[in-house]
Design an enzyme around this catalytic site. Structure first.
Site, PDB file in Angstrom:
ATOM      1  N   ARG A   1      85.029  48.993  16.346  1.00 31.53           N
ATOM      2  CA  ARG A   1      83.825  49.824  16.359  1.00 31.53           C
ATOM      3  C   ARG A   1      83.861  50.766  17.558  1.00 31.53           C
ATOM      4  O   ARG A   1      84.491  50.478  18.578  1.00 31.53           O
ATOM      5  CB  ARG A   1      82.579  48.932  16.450  1.00 31.53           C
ATOM      6  CG  ARG A   1      82.217  48.269  15.126  1.00 31.53           C
ATOM      7  CD  ARG A   1      80.960  47.435  15.225  1.00 31.53           C
ATOM      8  NE  ARG A   1      81.181  46.245  16.030  1.00 31.53           N
ATOM      9  CZ  ARG A   1      80.832  46.090  17.291  1.00 31.53           C
ATOM     10  NH1 ARG A   1      80.184  47.062  17.928  1.00 31.53           N
ATOM     11  NH2 ARG A   1      81.096  44.984  17.940  1.00 31.53           N
TER      12      ARG A   1
ATOM     13  N   TYR B   1      87.515  51.821   9.671  1.00 32.18           N
ATOM     14  CA  TYR B   1      87.573  50.454  10.166  1.00 32.18           C
ATOM     15  C   TYR B   1      86.248  49.705  10.101  1.00 32.18           C
ATOM     16  O   TYR B   1      85.219  50.213  10.567  1.00 32.18           O
ATOM     17  CB  TYR B   1      88.066  50.439  11.620  1.00 32.18           C
ATOM     18  CG  TYR B   1      88.433  49.040  12.038  1.00 32.18           C
ATOM     19  CD1 TYR B   1      89.695  48.542  11.761  1.00 32.18           C
ATOM     20  CD2 TYR B   1      87.504  48.211  12.633  1.00 32.18           C
ATOM     21  CE1 TYR B   1      90.020  47.238  12.079  1.00 32.18           C
ATOM     22  CE2 TYR B   1      87.820  46.912  12.962  1.00 32.18           C
ATOM     23  CZ  TYR B   1      89.086  46.429  12.681  1.00 32.18           C
ATOM     24  OH  TYR B   1      89.404  45.140  13.003  1.00 32.18           O
TER      25      TYR B   1
ATOM     26  N   GLY C   1      83.170  47.715  10.948  1.00 31.11           N
ATOM     27  CA  GLY C   1      81.768  48.066  11.148  1.00 31.11           C
ATOM     28  C   GLY C   1      81.499  49.567  11.155  1.00 31.11           C
ATOM     29  O   GLY C   1      80.351  49.983  11.012  1.00 31.11           O
TER      30      GLY C   1
ATOM     31  N   LYS D   1      77.183  46.308   9.726  1.00 32.59           N
ATOM     32  CA  LYS D   1      76.384  46.549  10.933  1.00 32.59           C
ATOM     33  C   LYS D   1      75.409  47.711  10.736  1.00 32.59           C
ATOM     34  O   LYS D   1      74.295  47.673  11.246  1.00 32.59           O
ATOM     35  CB  LYS D   1      77.294  46.848  12.127  1.00 32.59           C
ATOM     36  CG  LYS D   1      78.424  45.861  12.328  1.00 32.59           C
ATOM     37  CD  LYS D   1      77.962  44.476  12.687  1.00 32.59           C
ATOM     38  CE  LYS D   1      79.172  43.640  13.089  1.00 32.59           C
ATOM     39  NZ  LYS D   1      78.833  42.269  13.429  1.00 32.59           N
TER      40      LYS D   1
ATOM     41  N   HIS E   1      71.971  39.415  14.560  1.00 32.62           N
ATOM     42  CA  HIS E   1      73.432  39.235  14.613  1.00 32.62           C
ATOM     43  C   HIS E   1      73.716  37.746  14.794  1.00 32.62           C
ATOM     44  O   HIS E   1      74.074  37.307  15.882  1.00 32.62           O
ATOM     45  CB  HIS E   1      73.950  40.066  15.791  1.00 32.62           C
ATOM     46  CG  HIS E   1      75.430  40.203  15.836  1.00 32.62           C
ATOM     47  ND1 HIS E   1      76.115  40.434  17.010  1.00 32.62           N
ATOM     48  CD2 HIS E   1      76.374  40.182  14.860  1.00 32.62           C
ATOM     49  CE1 HIS E   1      77.409  40.537  16.752  1.00 32.62           C
ATOM     50  NE2 HIS E   1      77.593  40.380  15.466  1.00 32.62           N
TER      51      HIS E   1
ATOM     52  N   SER F   1      80.058  39.924  19.245  1.00 37.57           N
ATOM     53  CA  SER F   1      81.256  39.988  18.402  1.00 37.57           C
ATOM     54  C   SER F   1      82.429  39.303  19.092  1.00 37.57           C
ATOM     55  O   SER F   1      82.615  39.438  20.305  1.00 37.57           O
ATOM     56  CB  SER F   1      81.638  41.448  18.139  1.00 37.57           C
ATOM     57  OG  SER F   1      80.617  42.095  17.422  1.00 37.57           O
ATOM     58  N   ALA F   2      83.230  38.588  18.285  1.00 41.02           N
ATOM     59  CA  ALA F   2      84.438  37.940  18.786  1.00 41.02           C
ATOM     60  C   ALA F   2      84.168  36.888  19.862  1.00 41.02           C
ATOM     61  O   ALA F   2      84.942  36.710  20.791  1.00 41.02           O
ATOM     62  CB  ALA F   2      85.462  38.980  19.277  1.00 41.02           C
ATOM     63  N   CYS F   3      83.032  36.184  19.751  1.00 39.52           N
ATOM     64  CA  CYS F   3      82.732  35.055  20.639  1.00 39.52           C
ATOM     65  C   CYS F   3      82.657  33.750  19.856  1.00 39.52           C
ATOM     66  O   CYS F   3      82.052  32.782  20.310  1.00 39.52           O
ATOM     67  CB  CYS F   3      81.423  35.276  21.397  1.00 39.52           C
ATOM     68  SG  CYS F   3      81.560  36.481  22.726  1.00 39.52           S
ATOM     69  N   GLY F   4      83.236  33.729  18.664  1.00 39.31           N
ATOM     70  CA  GLY F   4      83.354  32.452  17.953  1.00 39.31           C
ATOM     71  C   GLY F   4      82.272  32.162  16.934  1.00 39.31           C
ATOM     72  O   GLY F   4      82.081  31.005  16.569  1.00 39.31           O
ATOM     73  N   LYS F   5      81.563  33.175  16.437  1.00 39.93           N
ATOM     74  CA  LYS F   5      80.546  32.886  15.415  1.00 39.93           C
ATOM     75  C   LYS F   5      81.186  32.309  14.154  1.00 39.93           C
ATOM     76  O   LYS F   5      80.704  31.336  13.597  1.00 39.93           O
ATOM     77  CB  LYS F   5      79.742  34.151  15.057  1.00 39.93           C
ATOM     78  CG  LYS F   5      78.686  34.515  16.104  1.00 39.93           C
ATOM     79  CD  LYS F   5      77.594  35.439  15.573  1.00 39.93           C
ATOM     80  CE  LYS F   5      78.117  36.743  15.028  1.00 39.93           C
ATOM     81  NZ  LYS F   5      78.846  37.537  16.028  1.00 39.93           N
TER      82      LYS F   5
ATOM     83  N   ASP G   1      77.811  35.953  10.419  1.00 44.72           N
ATOM     84  CA  ASP G   1      77.671  37.143  11.275  1.00 44.72           C
ATOM     85  C   ASP G   1      76.259  37.714  11.334  1.00 44.72           C
ATOM     86  O   ASP G   1      75.843  38.190  12.378  1.00 44.72           O
ATOM     87  CB  ASP G   1      78.645  38.227  10.791  1.00 44.72           C
ATOM     88  CG  ASP G   1      78.823  39.365  11.783  1.00 44.72           C
ATOM     89  OD1 ASP G   1      78.881  39.082  13.004  1.00 44.72           O
ATOM     90  OD2 ASP G   1      78.892  40.525  11.358  1.00 44.72           O
TER      91      ASP G   1
ATOM     92  N   ARG H   1      91.669  41.505  11.579  1.00 44.38           N
ATOM     93  CA  ARG H   1      90.588  40.861  10.828  1.00 44.38           C
ATOM     94  C   ARG H   1      91.061  40.345   9.479  1.00 44.38           C
ATOM     95  O   ARG H   1      92.022  40.874   8.917  1.00 44.38           O
ATOM     96  CB  ARG H   1      89.462  41.881  10.585  1.00 44.38           C
ATOM     97  CG  ARG H   1      88.782  42.366  11.867  1.00 44.38           C
ATOM     98  CD  ARG H   1      87.644  41.476  12.253  1.00 44.38           C
ATOM     99  NE  ARG H   1      87.142  41.756  13.600  1.00 44.38           N
ATOM    100  CZ  ARG H   1      85.975  41.287  14.048  1.00 44.38           C
ATOM    101  NH1 ARG H   1      85.206  40.545  13.287  1.00 44.38           N
ATOM    102  NH2 ARG H   1      85.591  41.536  15.283  1.00 44.38           N
TER     103      ARG H   1
ATOM    104  N   ARG I   1      79.611  34.936  26.507  1.00 41.54           N
ATOM    105  CA  ARG I   1      80.892  34.513  27.061  1.00 41.54           C
ATOM    106  C   ARG I   1      80.805  34.757  28.559  1.00 41.54           C
ATOM    107  O   ARG I   1      80.828  35.906  29.006  1.00 41.54           O
ATOM    108  CB  ARG I   1      81.980  35.388  26.417  1.00 41.54           C
ATOM    109  CG  ARG I   1      83.396  35.156  26.889  1.00 41.54           C
ATOM    110  CD  ARG I   1      84.300  36.217  26.280  1.00 41.54           C
ATOM    111  NE  ARG I   1      84.544  35.969  24.874  1.00 41.54           N
ATOM    112  CZ  ARG I   1      85.531  35.205  24.400  1.00 41.54           C
ATOM    113  NH1 ARG I   1      86.384  34.642  25.234  1.00 41.54           N
ATOM    114  NH2 ARG I   1      85.672  35.039  23.109  1.00 41.54           N
TER     115      ARG I   1
HETATM  116  O1  SAT Z   1      83.898  45.743  13.001  1.00 47.85           O
HETATM  117  S1  SAT Z   1      82.770  44.831  12.796  1.00 47.85           S
HETATM  118  O2  SAT Z   1      81.571  45.417  13.370  1.00 47.85           O
HETATM  119  O3  SAT Z   1      82.533  44.653  11.380  1.00 47.85           O
HETATM  120  C1  SAT Z   1      83.103  43.317  13.480  1.00 47.85           C
HETATM  121  C2  SAT Z   1      82.275  42.978  14.676  1.00 47.85           C
HETATM  122  O4  SAT Z   1      82.289  43.703  15.653  1.00 47.85           O
HETATM  123  O5  SAT Z   1      81.568  41.947  14.651  1.00 47.85           O
HETATM  124 MN    MN Z   2      79.480  40.642  14.353  1.00 48.55          MN
END
Ligand code: SAT
Ligand code: MN
Length: 593
Positions: A80, A208, A210, A217, A237, A259-263, A286, A375, A406
């Protein structure tokens, strides 16, 4: 059998408002063809074959990865782009200091210039979609127009897409209009613009995640948070899980992490051996839409229908459910390849990369083999632990809301808020180290209230007020917690093992909700004492545990002062009740010794 042309005509006649908009867009963007997506398997297959044929999708080794494909995005289009993402409200203040803002007329003019003739020689796809169970009163629909077949495939996996969604749109007053073109993928000609007052999104120049899958998003968070505010609900979120205990009772928990913290990992958690008889059911990984119910509880639906998860680090021990789920019918974006055509990523645990995510011969000097934000896209129903309640029109009642970030230091493993308003303070004060999910430096601490910094479609001050208002309508509100799975010691080693072991913390939370577990009151909220956590069978040294559950008053004094100055950025719209919560927290910390 109807010809393709007849099918298109039938779909278009279902909804004349969409058809009129499509005609306008086509007149401006000049596509060679228009394709109305019906969401069928046959359509998915045809589009997929087309992309394989033109070389943009690579079939992966079919023995181990049946139905799986690799897509390589443009190397300059891998995350993003928050600095190019705008909320275009008539009044600048309504977008708030938390968003980039552009005056709507100017934004439309800029975007229309970019879109002029941009689909020449391309196909314009009309993608009707529904966010949420198709028969849920809480679901909301949209139509994305895009010139990317990759986007169509991803939208098919991530949303309820096609004929049924269009049928619902035909019955409803409004739908969200999302216009997308990959353009030339020129980072200099890339914008993601939101017009919440018009329920409109325009996204140009990126293919890409989001930036391009506009249901995610752009719609389900930025536009939906705006709609939710006026309609009395929350678009968040958050992952949502059902946690079933050995007595067969299931409690639902929603967790907001950046984002990218293990959801995704938490959403698919596998209980450690000590927790035999427990199960985790995934509702969503998400995004959650939260509605006060007539019984005074807060209900959650997952607006999405698939997962767009981070691949690196996914293996049988970190996330066995995701690991197994992504072995069939999965689109991989920006992973590396082995010699026999299997996808490869850092932390896969087996195999050797020969080509990196850009398709170059793998050379460690070029960095990781898979992009850190590589991804997977996969249909949620492939998940063996997909919650039987995930499609329930009324959603699931929440017992707890969990915020987290984090953070190397300061924030303890877990703390429980004193009440809803204090919980809103914990959420508003979330800070986290940045990750590869967004372009920019990784590992810098920034405030990320409710993990919504990149996604709240309006002024954070108004957003916090709305959170307080929603809470005031709940007679049985979920308990609110804050967690930090990412504490490190001075040597940079993680103090807490994380992943499946996080269930130990979740179990404490649920016991707290039922009044059945102990805690100590501290100036920052309720913390478990070491004996309150079930730690049998987990290797956490006693001094690590002390550190994880300590409250460093000096550091907290500084933190609360920093939160106050952060809130100052949103004056005068920060609700008085939130400032009062903060003042009370400061007073408690000051009084403590
Ligand atoms: O690229 S996305 O926004 O779909 C993934 C993320 O940042 O959570
Ligand atoms: Mn997300």
């Amino acid at each position: 059998m109807a010809t393709a042309q007849e099918r298109v005509a039938a779909l278009a006649s279902l909804e004349p408002r969409v058809a009129a908009w499509v005609q306008d867009v086509a007149a401006h963007t000049r596509p060679a063809r228009i394709h109305w997506c019906d969401g069928s398997d046959a359509e998915y297959e045809t589009l997929r074959q087309g992309l394989v044929h033109d070389g943009s999708l690579l079939p992966l080794e079919p023995g181990r990865f049946p139905g799986c494909y690799l897509y390589r995005s443009d190397p300059a289009d891998v995350a993003r782009v928050e600095h190019l993402t705008y909320v275009c409200t008539r009044a600048r203040e309504d977008a708030g200091p938390n968003n980039y803002w552009m005056e709507p007329r100017e934004a439309h003019a800029r975007m229309d210039a970019l879109f002029a003739g941009c689909m020449r020689g391309r196909t314009l796809y009309v993608v009707p979609y529904c966010m949420g169970p198709i028969d849920s009163p809480y679901a909301r629909c949209g139509v994305e127009i895009t010139d990317s077949a990759y986007v169509v495939l991803n939208m098919r996996l991530m949303t309820r897409m096609g004929r049924d969604a269009l049928g619902r749109i035909a019955r409803e007053d409004t739908f969200v209009k999302g216009l997308h073109s990959t353009g030339e993928l020129d980072p200099e000609r890339r914008f993601i613009m939101h017009f919440p007052e018009e329920l409109t999104i325009k996204s140009f120049g990126s293919g890409y995640g989001g930036n391009a899958l506009l249901g995610k998003k752009c719609h389900a968070l930025r536009i939906a948070s705006w709609q939710a505010r006026s309609e009395g609900w929350l678009a968040e979120h958050m992952l949502v899980v059902g946690i079933e205990n050995p007595r067969g009772e299931t409690h639902y928990v929603a967790c907001a992490f950046p984002s990218a913290c293990g959801k995704t990992n938490l959403a698919m958690l596998i209980p450690p051996a000590r927790f035999a008889g427990w199960r985790i059911w995934t509702v969503g990984d998400d995004i959650a839409w939260l509605h006060p119910g007539s019984d005074g509880r807060l209900y959650a639906i997952n607006p999405e229908a698939g997962y767009f998860g981070v691949v690196p680090g996914t293996n049988a021990s970190t996330n066995r459910v995701a690991f197994e789920t992504i072995h069939r019918d999965t689109i991989f974006t920006n992973v590396a390849l082995t010699a026999d055509g299997q996808p490869w990523w850092e932390g896969r645990g087996e195999g050797t990369p020969v080509l990196d995510w850009r398709g170059r011969p793998y050379d460690p000097a070029n960095g990781p083999a898979a992009h850190p934000n590589a991804r997977f896209t996969v249909d949620a129903r492939r998940n063996p632990n997909y919650s039987p309640m995930a499609d329930a029109p009324a959603g699931v009642p929440l017992s707890a809301i969990v915020f987290g970030g984090r953070r190397r230091s300061l924030a303890p493993l877990v703390v429980q808020a004193r009440d809803w308003a204090h919980g809103v303070l914990l959420g508003a004060a979330v800070a986290s180290e940045t990750t590869a999910a967004a372009a920019g430096a990784v590992g810098v601490v920034r405030r990320d209230p409710m993990a919504m910094k990149p996604f709240a479609g309006y002024h954070f001050g108004d957003y916090w007020s709305h959170w307080l208002d929603v809470g005031a309508r709940l007679t049985r509100p979920p308990a609110i917690f804050h967690v930090n799975w990412f504490r490190q010691d001075a040597g940079g080693r993680y103090l807490w093992p994380g992943f499946g072991e996080n269930l130990r913390v979740l179990a404490w939370m649920l016991a707290r909700c039922g009044g059945a577990s102990g805690a100590r009151e501290t100036p920052i909220g309720w913390l478990p004492r070491p004996q309150d956590l079930d730690l049998q069978g987990v290797a956490v040294a006693p001094d690590a545990l002390d550190e994880l559950l300590a409250v460093d008053l000096t550091a907290w004094r500084e933190e609360l002062a920093a939160i106050e100055s952060y809130f100052g950025e949103f004056a005068p719209r920060v609700p008085a009740a939130l400032l009062a919560e903060l003042a009370a927290a400061r007073a408690r910390v000051a009084a403590a010794r």
